[in-house]
Scaffold this active site. Structure first.
Site, PDB file in Angstrom:
ATOM      1  N   ALA A  45       0.906  -1.176   0.162  1.00 26.36           N
ATOM      2  CA  ALA A  45      -0.027   0.075   0.075  1.00 26.36           C
ATOM      3  C   ALA A  45       0.929   1.334  -0.004  1.00 26.36           C
ATOM      4  O   ALA A  45       0.467   2.171  -0.575  1.00 26.36           O
ATOM      5  CB  ALA A  45      -0.899  -0.128   1.160  1.00 26.36           C
ATOM      6  N   THR A  46       2.021   1.251   0.715  1.00 25.86           N
ATOM      7  CA  THR A  46       2.953   2.132   0.621  1.00 25.86           C
ATOM      8  C   THR A  46       3.226   2.900  -0.762  1.00 25.86           C
ATOM      9  O   THR A  46       3.072   3.916  -1.290  1.00 25.86           O
ATOM     10  CB  THR A  46       4.128   2.184   1.423  1.00 25.86           C
ATOM     11  OG1 THR A  46       4.015   2.196   2.838  1.00 25.86           O
ATOM     12  CG2 THR A  46       5.206   3.340   1.317  1.00 25.86           C
ATOM     13  N   CYS A  99       4.634   2.013  12.100  1.00 25.84           N
ATOM     14  CA  CYS A  99       5.550   2.802  11.366  1.00 25.84           C
ATOM     15  C   CYS A  99       6.242   3.787  12.249  1.00 25.84           C
ATOM     16  O   CYS A  99       6.949   4.417  12.018  1.00 25.84           O
ATOM     17  CB  CYS A  99       4.708   3.322  10.176  1.00 25.84           C
ATOM     18  SG  CYS A  99       3.664   2.251   9.407  1.00 25.84           S
ATOM     19  N   ALA A 118      -1.436  -6.809   0.826  1.00 26.84           N
ATOM     20  CA  ALA A 118      -1.542  -8.260   0.961  1.00 26.84           C
ATOM     21  C   ALA A 118      -1.512  -8.588   2.512  1.00 26.84           C
ATOM     22  O   ALA A 118      -2.210  -9.366   2.974  1.00 26.84           O
ATOM     23  CB  ALA A 118      -0.570  -9.099   0.016  1.00 26.84           C
ATOM     24  N   HIS A 119      -0.346  -8.198   2.972  1.00 26.07           N
ATOM     25  CA  HIS A 119      -0.155  -8.758   4.536  1.00 26.07           C
ATOM     26  C   HIS A 119      -1.022  -7.900   5.422  1.00 26.07           C
ATOM     27  O   HIS A 119      -0.826  -8.413   6.822  1.00 26.07           O
ATOM     28  CB  HIS A 119       1.455  -8.147   4.800  1.00 26.07           C
ATOM     29  CG  HIS A 119       1.548  -6.941   5.388  1.00 26.07           C
ATOM     30  ND1 HIS A 119       1.585  -6.480   6.473  1.00 26.07           N
ATOM     31  CD2 HIS A 119       1.700  -5.747   4.305  1.00 26.07           C
ATOM     32  CE1 HIS A 119       1.935  -5.296   6.594  1.00 26.07           C
ATOM     33  NE2 HIS A 119       1.982  -4.650   5.252  1.00 26.07           N
ATOM     34  N   GLN A 122      -6.622  -1.249   4.972  1.00 21.32           N
ATOM     35  CA  GLN A 122      -7.256  -1.882   6.108  1.00 21.32           C
ATOM     36  C   GLN A 122      -8.701  -2.594   5.822  1.00 21.32           C
ATOM     37  O   GLN A 122      -9.629  -2.925   6.705  1.00 21.32           O
ATOM     38  CB  GLN A 122      -7.248  -1.034   7.275  1.00 21.32           C
ATOM     39  CG  GLN A 122      -5.765  -0.523   7.895  1.00 21.32           C
ATOM     40  CD  GLN A 122      -5.310  -1.685   8.473  1.00 21.32           C
ATOM     41  OE1 GLN A 122      -5.743  -2.547   8.833  1.00 21.32           O
ATOM     42  NE2 GLN A 122      -4.074  -1.614   8.806  1.00 21.32           N
TER      43      GLN A 122
END
Ligand code: PMP
Length: 399
Positions: free
Chosen positions: A83-84, A341, A215-216, A194
């Site tokens: 996503a980053t 983060c 994915a994670h 999310q």
């Protein structure tokens, strides 16, 4: 060498992981599929030979799975490292494309509670003359829709609003956001890292242009994600940030991580299939946790939109208790204070501060997230241990 020393069953049984919004374990079926794929398929999917084309077909099958999980077309899905990267491509790529076509719109509207992978590229664009407008949020984290209406106008290039927050779980009213953006012809992006597997996702119905996935966060592998672009990269006004071999329709070049993509495909399929059941089970566990804890302990405030939260999310502020000290007193639990983060930095969570919590309240807040493997027994143990640890810390600080 990684530390792969065996974890004894007794130790495993004692540890309780309560940080499922930071990451989820890879589903055993996904991990097994990836291992089989990795052992068998190593060819470069861009190669024209039989082995390469077999790998390429597996990637396309995974693309179909991810697309179906969110109600999109396969050609609208671009694989990224997570996503980053998807957020960066969406935001920086939209600005670059606008510049290339001489677009005069220079405003980007987003939320102060977005993930750093949205806020940082916006900050980067601010240095290049873009006006970044932060739409205020209410105390529960829901955006102020009236303020958004005021902020989005004909100068707005992009509106970027997360689907749900990783720390407090608040779900944003995406359909209303989309009506506002469409009225003014602004592009609309959502960080949905999310959302997949936690909320029903039908992007066609939502009226967005760009959507980031990871994915994670849904029991898939780390280091793989996707960007959905309405109409695909050639239809969407997003320019590439990297250049190379033209992979992923030229938007994200580089030899694809085929095993991770195959794993993401299966994880996305399972996430969509299990979403209604997972959501029901996790909400029930979360509600049980909060009811038991609040029944036993006073001085706890729940953060986030209580009726509009991710199913497993519970953000709790413990009056007079330092959250780091609380975690230190809960050695069997994997827990976080702010977003992963951020941990290690002395700054309090920017999300909690944007809700209006004081610095002291932010430092007294635990972010708890239950996940698919969470059991009722784990929830009950968490309640008992947290009660004991909070009582102990409060007693010590009052003496
Ligand atoms: N957005 C949100 C809301 C997240 O929770 C995260 C993960 N912490 C990210 C973006 C970044 O995702 P990834 O780890 O796939 O880069």
């Amino acid at each position: 060498m990684p530390d792969l020393s065996p974890v004894s069953d007794a130790r495993k049984a004692r540890r309780i992981y309560l940080d499922y919004h930071a990451s989820t374990p890879c589903d055993p079926a996904v991990a097994a599929l990836m291992r089989r794929f990795e052992a068998q398929e190593f060819a470069n999917p861009a190669s024209a030979h039989v082995a390469g084309q077999r790998a390429a077909r597996s990637i396309e099958a995974a693309r179909e799975q991810v697309a179906e999980a969110v109600g999109a077309l396969p050609e609208e899905i671009i694989f990224s490292s997570g996503a980053t990267e998807s957020n960066n491509i969406a935001i920086l790529g939209a600005a670059t494309a606008a510049q290339e076509r001489g677009e005069l719109r220079r405003r980007i509207v987003t939320l102060p509670i977005e993930h750093p992978s949205v806020l940082a590229p916006c900050g980067h664009l601010a240095k290049r003359g873009y006006e970044i407008a932060l739409c205020p949020v209410h105390r529960d984290g829901r955006l102020d829709i009236g303020a958004l209406e005021e902020l989005v106008d004909e100068t707005t290039l992009l509106v970027s609003i997360q689907a749900a927050n990783n720390e407090i779980g608040t779900i944003q009213p995406l359909r209303e956001v989309s009506e506002i953006a469409q009225k003014h012809g602004a592009l609309l992006h959502s960080d949905a890292a999310q959302a997949l597997g936690k909320l029903p996702l039908d992007i066609e119905a939502l009226g967005f242009d760009l959507l980031s996935l990871s994915a994670h966060k849904c029991y898939g592998p780390k280091g793989i994600g996707a960007l959905w672009l309405r109409g695909g990269p050639r239809g969407a006004p997003v320019a590439p940030l990297c250049f190379g071999g033209g992979h992923e329709q030229g938007l994200r070049p580089g030899t694809p991580n085929a095993a991770a993509i195959v794993g993401f495909g299966e994880a996305a399929r399972l996430a969509a299939e299990r979403q209604p059941n997972d959501a029901q089970r996790l909400s029930a566990l979360r509600d049980r946790f909060e009811a038991l804890l609040l029944g036993k302990l006073g001085g706890i405030t729940r953060n986030g939109a209580l009726d509009n939260r991710l199913p497993g999310a519970s953000s709790l502020t413990f009056e007079g208790v330092d959250a780091d000290a609380l975690i230190a007193n809960l050695p069997e639990f994997d827990l976080s204070t702010a977003s992963a983060c951020h941990s290690g930095t002395p700054e309090p969570s920017h999300v909690l501060r944007a809700l209006g919590l004081t610095q002291a309240q932010a430092y007294s807040t635990l972010r708890i997230a239950f996940g698919r493997p969470t059991t009722e027994e784990e929830v009950d143990r968490a309640v008992n241990h947290i009660c004991d640890a909070v009582a102990h810390l409060r007693y010590n600080s009052s003496n």
